[in-house]
Design a protein around this motif. Structure first.
Motif, mmCIF file in Angstrom:
data_model
loop_
_atom_site.group_PDB
_atom_site.id
_atom_site.type_symbol
_atom_site.label_atom_id
_atom_site.label_comp_id
_atom_site.label_asym_id
_atom_site.label_seq_id
_atom_site.Cartn_x
_atom_site.Cartn_y
_atom_site.Cartn_z
ATOM 1 N N LEU A 4 0.782 -1.213 -0.024
ATOM 2 C CA LEU A 4 -0.076 -0.070 -0.027
ATOM 3 C C LEU A 4 0.889 1.080 -0.026
ATOM 4 O O LEU A 4 1.732 1.547 0.594
ATOM 5 N N GLU A 6 0.644 5.074 -0.009
ATOM 6 C CA GLU A 6 -0.131 6.667 0.095
ATOM 7 C C GLU A 6 0.586 7.872 -0.622
ATOM 8 O O GLU A 6 1.574 7.777 -0.396
ATOM 9 N N CYS A 22 -4.444 5.757 -1.989
ATOM 10 C CA CYS A 22 -3.780 4.727 -1.707
ATOM 11 C C CYS A 22 -3.694 3.708 -2.691
ATOM 12 O O CYS A 22 -4.757 3.244 -3.063
ATOM 13 N N ALA A 24 -2.759 0.246 -4.209
ATOM 14 C CA ALA A 24 -2.586 -1.133 -3.495
ATOM 15 C C ALA A 24 -2.093 -1.970 -4.871
ATOM 16 O O ALA A 24 -2.509 -2.006 -6.056
ATOM 17 N N ILE A 28 -5.513 -7.723 -3.460
ATOM 18 C CA ILE A 28 -6.618 -6.669 -3.295
ATOM 19 C C ILE A 28 -7.658 -6.969 -4.374
ATOM 20 O O ILE A 28 -7.540 -7.174 -5.434
ATOM 21 N N MET A 34 -10.700 -1.625 3.300
ATOM 22 C CA MET A 34 -9.836 -0.510 3.079
ATOM 23 C C MET A 34 -10.144 0.161 4.370
ATOM 24 O O MET A 34 -11.313 0.894 4.098
ATOM 25 N N ARG A 70 -13.359 4.692 -4.149
ATOM 26 C CA ARG A 70 -12.368 3.776 -4.352
ATOM 27 C C ARG A 70 -12.328 3.438 -6.157
ATOM 28 O O ARG A 70 -13.565 3.411 -6.537
ATOM 29 N N THR A 76 -7.021 1.471 -6.277
ATOM 30 C CA THR A 76 -6.644 2.685 -5.351
ATOM 31 C C THR A 76 -7.904 3.076 -4.740
ATOM 32 O O THR A 76 -8.984 3.139 -5.171
ATOM 33 N N CYS A 94 -3.187 4.161 5.005
ATOM 34 C CA CYS A 94 -4.183 3.442 4.842
ATOM 35 C C CYS A 94 -3.832 1.962 5.114
ATOM 36 O O CYS A 94 -2.679 1.728 5.308
ATOM 37 N N ALA A 96 -5.272 -2.440 4.936
ATOM 38 C CA ALA A 96 -6.288 -3.268 4.052
ATOM 39 C C ALA A 96 -6.510 -4.573 4.991
ATOM 40 O O ALA A 96 -5.639 -4.917 5.867
ATOM 41 N N TYR A 106 -2.443 -5.137 6.885
ATOM 42 C CA TYR A 106 -1.146 -4.503 6.119
ATOM 43 C C TYR A 106 -1.357 -2.924 6.025
ATOM 44 O O TYR A 106 -2.671 -2.516 5.909
ATOM 45 N N GLY A 108 0.226 1.099 4.883
ATOM 46 C CA GLY A 108 1.275 1.977 3.862
ATOM 47 C C GLY A 108 2.004 2.493 5.011
ATOM 48 O O GLY A 108 2.162 2.611 6.089
#
Length: 117
Positions: A4, A6, A22, A24, A28, A34, A70, A76, A94, A96, A106, A108
């Motif tokens: 991730l 940002e 963000c 990804a 994903i 998210m 999103r 993203t 961000c 996940a 996970y 960023g």
């Protein structure tokens, strides 16, 4: 593996707007939960909002000012921030939910948002 990244942070005046992104990669999909979080200096990390395949949910402190969207084709997630206040100053992350339901596993690296008065 999931990554991730940002971007979009910066310096903005009170009442201004910023849009964080963000990007990804990895495991994903459009159904991946998210989330956006933030951490101000000397404070604990704070939940900002989250996006699922069907809806979004926001912390009371940002409701009506922030919007998560999103673009699944680009993998993203965005955080549109309007009517920014000095108390919105923080590093924004961000995250996940991938392996464990209900757990953001996970993250960023974060992007700094500074709101000047």
């Amino acid at each position: 593996q999931v990554q991730l990244v940002e971007s979009g942070g910066g310096l903005v005046q009170v009442g201004g707007s910023l849009r964080l992104s963000c990007a990804a990669s990895g495991r994903i999909s459009s159904s991946t939960v998210m989330g956006w979080f933030r951490q101000a200096p000397g404070k604990e990390r704070q939940f900002v909002g989250r996006s699922t395949w069907s809806d979004e949910y926001y912390a009371d402190s940002v409701k009506g000012r922030f919007t998560i969207s999103r673009d699944n084709a680009k993998n993203t997630v965005y955080l549109q921030m309007n009517s920014l206040k000095p108390e919105d100053t923080a590093v924004y992350y961000c995250a996940a939910v991938i392996s464990r339901p209900g757990t953001y596993d996970y993250w960023g690296q974060g992007t700094q948002v500074t709101v000047s008065s």
